[in-house]
Design an enzyme around this catalytic site. Structure first.
Site, short mmCIF file in Angstrom:
data_model
loop_
_atom_site.label_atom_id
_atom_site.label_comp_id
_atom_site.label_asym_id
_atom_site.label_seq_id
_atom_site.Cartn_x
_atom_site.Cartn_y
_atom_site.Cartn_z
CG ASP A 67 -1.66 1.11 1.04
OD1 ASP A 67 -2.61 1.44 0.17
OD2 ASP A 67 -2.72 1.89 2.12
CB CYS A 72 -21.58 7.27 -3.48
SG CYS A 72 -20.28 8.66 -3.13
#
Length: 381
Positions: free
Chosen positions: A130, A194
């Site tokens: 990441d 969303c």
């Protein structure tokens, strides 16, 4: 058995739910898309992101010139319990990936035996988790362990998107896998769910609208127009994953409980918001130091808790918010004032009137004044 098969088999033994292999050729299409979106401002606000990083991350050989293969891996992370607490206390929500020990450490530990295996065969390796410069979703998709959904997350067949990605770049010439011929079809549930409209097109995320950005990455004042849309999230957001049919409707197997022991349960998925407001620096460190929630620091988490309390609208939370207005951090005081105004009522008004007179920060005074207007006119009986 070929070394590639050995690596994949060992990865499964270690708890990875998927392992694939691709070449170290640059991720040309992903690089172009990421550069275009970065240039368009969709990644604005992420101080650690840049167009230079995009181009560097698209080249797996950048830091390892001899590399020939990328082993791409997916590991399951904890999921929130579907059972809602019944004590009636206003609670916040924390994204699933942050519910255990910091995933950077977990994945690094889990990859270590695979690194040792490759090095025992004389192959140079480098790992990415990441924070390293690697387009990890591009690597995972080309390595055939999943496909990119319209919510931008990697969807692993039979597993879903509740996974964390990591990679091992190695000089070993390993047999590669083919990308999956899968997509989301006509489903656009994630785009529609969303609340901030962050998914501006299928597979395209505007970071500047994302709840995860505002509650984690952003360090300062959250714009007033964004605050009501955050709901009760205090760290991250899982809405576009929760609605996804791959995760929601029986297409996903539950994570291996043995694999999940690597995280340990260190974070409550539905923390009591008033408890969060009472955390001083030492208590915050003790509670969250080993988790990804540490990233927000105390000021960010308590700011988020104030917003969540304002959105829950429970007038029983007025005393806790009034106490937060006395915090040494103006970021917390200002958002506590907003929450009091959103909840409203005579008690909230009284606390705002008291705090505004002694408030040294101009922007916090402005928040108090706006909150008083939200409370409505004082009713004298």
């Amino acid at each position: 058995m070929a070394l590639a098969d050995d690596v994949k088999a060992r990865a499964r033994e270690l708890g990875f739910v998927a392992a694939g292999i691709t070449t170290t050729d640059p991720f040309v299409e992903a690089e172009a898309a990421a550069a275009e979106r970065t240039g368009a401002g969709l990644m604005d606000g992420l101080t650690w992101w840049s167009e230079d990083r995009v181009h560097a991350s698209a080249n797996p050989r950048r830091a390892t010139p001899t590399a020939q293969s990328v082993v791409t891996l997916a590991f399951p992370h904890p999921l929130p319990s579907p059972t809602e607490p019944i004590d009636g206390a206003p609670r916040g929500r924390i994204a699933g990936y942050a519910l255990g020990r910091d995933y950077h450490e977990v994945l690094s530990e889990k990859m270590a035996p695979l690194v040792a295996m490759l090095r025992e065969h004389g192959h140079e390796t480098k790992t990415y988790v990441d924070h390293g410069w690697m387009l990890d979703r591009a690597a995972a998709a080309r390595g055939g362990i999943g496909w990119l959904g319209k919510n931008t997350n990697l969807l692993v067949p039979g597993v879903g998107s509740y996974v964390l990605l990591s990679e091992i770049v190695t000089a070993a010439a390993l047999d590669t896998d083919r990308p999956l011929k899968k997509n989301c079809g006509r489903c656009d549930a994630c785009v529609r769910v969303c609340p901030t409209g962050a998914l501006v097109a299928p597979g395209v995320l505007d970071n500047r609208r994302c709840i995860s950005f505002w509650t984690i990455e952003h360090r300062g004042v959250i714009p007033a127009e964004i605050r009501p849309l955050i709901g009760d999230w205090v760290f991250g957001c899982d809405l576009c994953q929760e609605i996804c049919p791959i995760n929601a409707y029986g297409h996903r197997a539950d994570p291996d409980p043995v694999a999940l022991t690597a995280f340990r349960s260190v974070v409550e998925p539905r923390p009591v918001l008033e408890d969060l407001l009472r955390l001083d620096e030492d208590a915050f460190r003790l509670r969250f130091r080993q988790s990804a929630v540490w990233r927000t620091r105390r000021s960010g988490l308590l700011r988020n808790a104030c917003i969540a309390l304002g959105n829950t609208g429970d007038r029983g939370s007025v005393p806790a918010l009034a106490e937060a207005q006395q915090d040494h951090d103006p970021l917390i005081r200002g958002h506590a004032a907003w929450a009091l105004g959103r909840i409203g009522g005579s008690a909230a008004r009284r606390h705002l009137e008291v705090s505004i007179s002694g408030e040294p920060e101009p922007w916090v005074r402005d928040e108090c004044e706006s909150a008083l207007l939200e409370c409505g006119p004082l009713v004298v009986r």
